[in-house]
Write a protein that holds these residues in place. Structure first.
Motif, short mmCIF file in Angstrom:
data_model
loop_
_atom_site.label_atom_id
_atom_site.label_comp_id
_atom_site.label_asym_id
_atom_site.label_seq_id
_atom_site.Cartn_x
_atom_site.Cartn_y
_atom_site.Cartn_z
N TRP A 73 -27.55 -18.22 -16.78
CA TRP A 73 -28.36 -17.10 -17.27
C TRP A 73 -27.77 -16.47 -18.53
O TRP A 73 -28.49 -16.14 -19.46
CB TRP A 73 -28.49 -16.06 -16.17
N ARG A 74 -26.46 -16.32 -18.58
CA ARG A 74 -25.83 -15.70 -19.75
C ARG A 74 -26.11 -16.53 -21.01
O ARG A 74 -26.47 -15.99 -22.06
CB ARG A 74 -24.33 -15.58 -19.53
N CYS A 77 -29.92 -16.44 -22.08
CA CYS A 77 -30.29 -15.19 -22.75
C CYS A 77 -29.66 -15.10 -24.14
O CYS A 77 -30.29 -14.58 -25.08
CB CYS A 77 -29.88 -13.99 -21.91
N HIS A 253 -33.70 -9.04 -24.36
CA HIS A 253 -32.96 -9.79 -25.37
C HIS A 253 -33.82 -10.05 -26.60
O HIS A 253 -33.30 -10.09 -27.72
CB HIS A 253 -32.45 -11.10 -24.77
N GLU A 316 -26.15 -6.27 -22.12
CA GLU A 316 -25.14 -7.23 -21.65
C GLU A 316 -24.65 -6.88 -20.24
O GLU A 316 -24.39 -7.79 -19.44
CB GLU A 316 -23.98 -7.26 -22.65
N THR A 319 -27.34 -8.09 -18.00
CA THR A 319 -27.32 -9.55 -18.00
C THR A 319 -26.24 -10.09 -17.08
O THR A 319 -26.45 -11.05 -16.33
CB THR A 319 -27.11 -10.08 -19.44
#
Length: 406
Positions: A73-74, A77, A253, A316, A319
């Motif tokens: 996922w990080r 994004c 994002h 962040e 996230t």
């Protein structure tokens, strides 16, 4: 007819190569930035933009992580944010593609999820549609599924925010006319009975490819049914409850990319403007390179840069929380989705405020062709996301610990 992945589409970068998707995203972003103003003014369906994403392997890379495909996922994004900084319409297209690729995990079985992700990665398919917390109130009531001996018939129309004319697969939810369940289904865009109508003359996000998709008694095989979308909080599994917040966070994002792209372009436009001094007092190398000393300009850019960095920090944090929740999978703690959703709601409010503030202010600070597109894109991206509603959600979670999915 919607575009499909070409048989000769280049293979994506191997998923095990560290940093490959982000390097590809930076390269595509640089390419998109070169003609962003021209493409925004033309407002054509994003066929060329999708070809750039496919050639770079980003459509294949941005699926949930598996043994031989996908990204966490990080990373997903971060790739979306890179693209959105250069062209937020393409960033939104990629963000929605990525989240739709998670549909099998949110609503289905591991078998259905694996099939969806493998097909998407191997075929470099572009996912579009409308589900994951974006369907009309009540969930899927504008689309109906009529059961057959084997499968269903899908009927109705649904607004789609991206890639309506170029998607390879549509992921939508629809109400079963017999059982009353809301089922999430995946439908090929070139299937008989599927037709699309692109939106025209949009204020912003002109290259995202928004429009309407219509289904006229489209046959849906059992394998195309990903799973059931729950009606309410009580019937929603913890992992499924992350579906709506995941989409909203991916769009944060995009909004952050808009804010950062506008600020960067305004700064660069100011740097290339010839300094206001007589030519006889300046050497050739001095043109456009004098440092800014005006205290009002310094103050303005300081405020805007701080707003962008604050939004980035909040996004962040959300996230990271979402990434941990997705990594937990079916073992996710039942209380965790409420905390994640509250962080996402905070990210939405802060990012929307920063994007609108920055894109408005830079129009007063710099004179560059096409700078207005950032403001238009920010307005369209945030138009249907009520800040007051999200603030109430944050307040309810803070005071009561309550959580409302969607």
């Amino acid at each position: 007819m919607p575009a499909t992945a070409p048989a000769t589409a280049p293979a994506p970068a191997p998923a095990h190569e560290p940093g490959a998707p982000l390097r590809a995203a930076r390269d595509v972003a640089e390419d998109l930035a070169a003609d962003a103003v021209t493409r925004d003014r033309a407002g054509r369906p994003p066929a060329d933009e999708v070809a750039r994403l496919r050639e770079a392997g980003l459509l294949a890379a941005l699926v949930p992580p598996g043994r031989a495909h996908g990204v966490d996922w990080r990373t997903g994004c971060a790739a979306v944010r890179e693209i959105a900084t250069a062209d937020s319409a393409v960033g939104e297209l990629l963000a929605r593609h990525y989240v739709h690729a998670w549909s099998g995990r949110f609503y289905g079985t591991p078998h259905r999820a694996g099939a969806l992700e493998r097909d998407t990665a191997r075929g470099q398919l572009l996912m579009a549609g409308s589900v994951l917390g974006t369907a009309p109130e009540g969930g899927g009531r504008d689309l109906t599924l009529t059961p057959l001996d084997s499968g269903h018939l899908l009927t109705g129309c649904r607004p789609v925010d991206t890639a309506v004319t170029v998607a390879d697969r549509f992921v939508v939810d629809a109400l079963c006319a017999v059982t009353g369940e809301v089922l999430v289904v995946r439908v090929p865009s070139d299937h008989p009975g599927v037709s699309v109508e692109p939106a025209r003359d949009r204020l912003g996000q002109r290259v995202a490819g928004a429009g309407t998709v219509a289904f006229d008694r489209v046959a849906v095989a059992p394998a195309q049914v990903l799973g059931v979308r729950p009606y309410d909080e009580e019937s929603t599994a913890p992992f499924t409850a992350l579906a709506g917040p995941a989409l909203r966070l991916a769009l944060c994002h995009v909004g952050l990319g808009i804010a950062e792209g506008a600020l960067s372009e305004a700064r660069d436009a100011g740097r290339t403007t010839p300094a206001v001094l007589p030519d006889r007092l300046m050497a050739p190398a001095d043109h456009g390179k004098l440092p800014v000393r005006d205290p009002d300009v310094l103050l303005a850019y300081g405020e805007l840069a701080s707003a962008a960095r604050t939004a980035a920090a909040v996004v962040e944090r959300a996230t990271e929380a979402m990434a941990r929740g997705l990594e937990a999978g079916r073992h996710l703690d039942p209380d965790e989705p409420a905390d994640v959703a509250a962080l996402v709601a905070t990210a939405e409010t802060v990012t929307a405020d920063a994007a609108l503030r920055i894109t408005t202010r830079v129009l007063e600070l710099a004179d560059a062709p096409g700078l207005d597109r950032f403001w238009r894109n920010a307005r369209v991206l945030t138009a249907h996301r009520s800040t007051a509603h999200r603030l109430r959600d944050i307040g309810e979670h803070y005071l009561n610990g309550a959580y409302r999915p969607g």
